[in-house]
Scaffold this motif. Structure first.
Motif, mmCIF file in Angstrom:
data_model
loop_
_atom_site.group_PDB
_atom_site.id
_atom_site.type_symbol
_atom_site.label_atom_id
_atom_site.label_comp_id
_atom_site.label_asym_id
_atom_site.label_seq_id
_atom_site.Cartn_x
_atom_site.Cartn_y
_atom_site.Cartn_z
ATOM 1 N N THR A 379 -9.499 32.726 60.649
ATOM 2 C CA THR A 379 -10.950 32.724 60.803
ATOM 3 C C THR A 379 -11.620 33.457 59.652
ATOM 4 O OG1 THR A 379 -10.707 32.673 63.211
ATOM 5 C CG2 THR A 379 -12.835 33.352 62.343
ATOM 6 N N VAL A 380 -11.088 34.602 59.279
ATOM 7 C CA VAL A 380 -11.652 35.348 58.156
ATOM 8 C C VAL A 380 -11.569 34.531 56.871
ATOM 9 C CG1 VAL A 380 -11.319 37.376 56.690
ATOM 10 C CG2 VAL A 380 -11.239 37.606 59.173
ATOM 11 N N ARG A 383 -14.265 31.943 56.875
ATOM 12 C CA ARG A 383 -15.584 32.534 56.659
ATOM 13 C C ARG A 383 -15.781 32.937 55.198
ATOM 14 N NH1 ARG A 383 -16.203 36.399 62.102
ATOM 15 N NH2 ARG A 383 -16.388 34.663 63.588
ATOM 16 N N VAL A 387 -18.720 31.453 52.745
ATOM 17 C CA VAL A 387 -19.704 32.334 52.110
ATOM 18 C C VAL A 387 -19.612 32.250 50.590
ATOM 19 C CG1 VAL A 387 -20.392 34.748 51.790
ATOM 20 C CG2 VAL A 387 -19.818 33.912 54.066
ATOM 21 N N THR A 424 -20.741 38.394 57.564
ATOM 22 C CA THR A 424 -20.068 37.218 58.124
ATOM 23 C C THR A 424 -18.711 37.568 58.704
ATOM 24 O OG1 THR A 424 -21.201 35.812 56.518
ATOM 25 C CG2 THR A 424 -19.256 34.897 57.611
ATOM 26 N N VAL A 425 -17.923 38.356 57.963
ATOM 27 C CA VAL A 425 -16.589 38.716 58.443
ATOM 28 C C VAL A 425 -16.687 39.587 59.694
ATOM 29 C CG1 VAL A 425 -14.490 39.994 57.875
ATOM 30 C CG2 VAL A 425 -15.537 38.486 56.180
ATOM 31 N N ILE A 429 -15.052 37.337 66.788
ATOM 32 C CA ILE A 429 -14.078 36.236 66.655
ATOM 33 C C ILE A 429 -13.521 35.920 68.037
ATOM 34 C CG2 ILE A 429 -11.903 35.507 65.628
ATOM 35 C CD1 ILE A 429 -12.436 37.455 63.347
#
Length: 478
Positions: A379-380, A383, A387, A424-425, A429
């Motif tokens: 997920t990171v 993202r 970005v 964003t991070v 989650i």
């Protein structure tokens, strides 16, 4: 209500086929020529009717191959209505080149096209194996023509008739090879339908052979075999395995080894070897048919080479991707992102490196397990990629450390990107059993063409900045 049922027991089809085959075949063999013509016509009409019923009822999920087969049956019905005594009088396979022969060849051609469509759809993952099987069949057909058909052709055989019989033999042998390949990979109810289709082609070839050999009562033998062939293809259409027979399988391309390629080479050498023997012996019967049959194999060989070349290129692309990308996240791996930094430093643009280290990742990994930790890393990574955008590169150095390479941009733009990465991070989650959050500490280092910093110095500055940021965060938390 759908009929025939896809879940119906197969023995009903088998019993019906055997009953019809014994009744129609026995009646044909014992009847007078006029009654034989009626029986033959009725069997063809019944086969067409079963096909249409299976299509209309929705039993055949992929109708195109079956529609082509119906077209072949309609041509055979037309042939029978125009020349009702042609097979009965023993003209099948005699290479006379009559219109009935040509119409029969056209019908067989439609059957071959339908079979090719079905094979292509079902064995899409084993296209190379299907081409190999077709090549084996064509080569076997050439040998069959020389040793079985050509020596028994009557004196009145015409070149057109010989070409038609040769085409039939080659096409039937090629389809037999493909269906055998399908049968070797078939499972469950699909085997029944494929078995019936294979039996159809074998019976058709046997009827052609009986006529070509000029066996006693060849009209009877050819007629009975063709009748049973019509019944087998109709049984294949109404068999419970018909819907699954054309469904794509999970069979993958078999990797050809030396043994496999050696046998393929032997098969391709059969026809030229026979031609050479005929030339040495001065055989008066030697004609252009066998070399033409050999030429028909060349397109298949070229297709096979193209497939192998495509597989090699695909494998090279996969290996190149695996060598340059992280397996878990799909980002550039450490080696590739370092190479990207070197290329960026070789340009005349300012370069900024952002080292990103996740905060709070270890507790998530310990509490929820490694699978959850992997999901957080994926997920990171997604993202960071979103970005950063297309103008920048993102890589994973290892563990929970990432790097964002900014190939251009002002200091203000880089600062804005840094803030957006942090926001964003840090968003929640969602996991399978919980929702977690991780933070990120970012260390930035920037160089310009005038500064002439190399990659090592640039990474060291960013690492020092990231370490200072972590120390500041810990002091603030304390």
């Amino acid at each position: 209500m759908r009929w025939p049922h896809a879940t119906a027991p197969a023995w009903i089809v088998h019993a019906g086929f055997l009953t019809c085959a014994l009744g129609a075949g026995g009646g044909f063999a014992l009847a007078t020529p006029g009654v034989r013509a009626v029986i033959y016509t009725l069997v063809v009409i019944a086969s067409i009717g079963l096909f249409v019923l299976a299509l209309v009822s929705g039993h055949l999920a992929h109708p195109r191959p079956w529609l082509v087969a119906i077209g072949g049956l309609l041509l055979l019905l037309t042939d029978q209505l125009l020349w009702p005594y042609w097979i009965i009088d023993g003209h099948l396979g005699r290479a006379e080149g009559r219109p009935a022969d040509l119409l029969l060849a056209a019908a067989h051609g439609l059957f071959m096209v339908g079979a090719a469509m079905a094979v292509r759809h079902r064995m899409s993952a084993d296209a190379g194996g299907i081409v190999d099987a077709a090549m084996f069949g064509l080569c076997a057909g050439g040998a069959l023509w020389i040793w079985v058909f050509e020596p028994h052709l009557p004196a009145g055989a015409t070149p057109v008739g010989q070409a038609q019989v040769l085409t039939d033999v080659l096409a039937l042998c090629a389809v037999i090879g493909c269906l055998l390949r399908m049968a070797s990979a078939a499972t469950g109810a699909a085997r029944g339908t494929i078995g019936y289709l294979l039996l159809t082609v074998v019976l058709t070839g046997a009827a052609l052979t009986a006529g070509a050999l000029g066996v006693p009562h060849r009209g009877t033998w050819s007629g009975v075999l063709m009748l049973v062939a019509f019944l087998t293809i109709a049984a294949g259409a109404v068999h419970p395995g018909a819907p699954a027979a054309i469904e794509p399988t999970g069979v993958t391309e078999r990797r050809p080894g030396r043994f496999h390629l050696g046998w393929l080479g032997v098969a391709l050498s059969v026809n030229p070897a026979i031609t050479a023997v005929q030339a040495i012996r001065g055989d008066d019967r030697a004609g252009p048919q066998l070399p033409v049959a050999t030429l028909l194999v060349i397109p298949l060989v070229l297709i096979r080479f193209k497939q192998l070349s495509g597989q090699r290129e695909k494998a090279e692309r996969v290996l190149a991707y695996q060598a340059s990308h992280d397996e878990l996240t799909g980002l550039y791996n450490r080696r590739q992102i370092m190479a990207e930094i070197d290329r960026a430093l070789a340009t005349q643009h300012p370069v900024t490196v952002l080292l990103c280290d996740l905060d709070g990742f270890k507790p998530v990994n310990d509490r929820h397990g490694h699978a959850a930790g992997d999901e957080v890393l994926r997920t990171v990574a997604a993202r960071l990629t979103a970005v950063a955008g297309q103008g920048h590169a993102v890589g994973r150095l290892g563990g929970d450390e990432f790097v964002v390479l900014c190939r251009s941009g002002t200091e203000a733009e880089v600062a804005d990107l840094r803030d957006r990465i942090a926001g964003t991070v840090g968003a929640p989650i969602p996991l399978a059993d919980a929702t977690v959050s991780v933070g990120v500490t970012i260390g930035a280092a920037r160089t310009t063409p005038c500064a002439r910093l190399d990659r090592t110095a640039l990474i060291a500055q960013a690492d020092a900045a990231m370490y200072a940021g972590k120390q500041h965060r810990r002091a603030r938390v304390a």
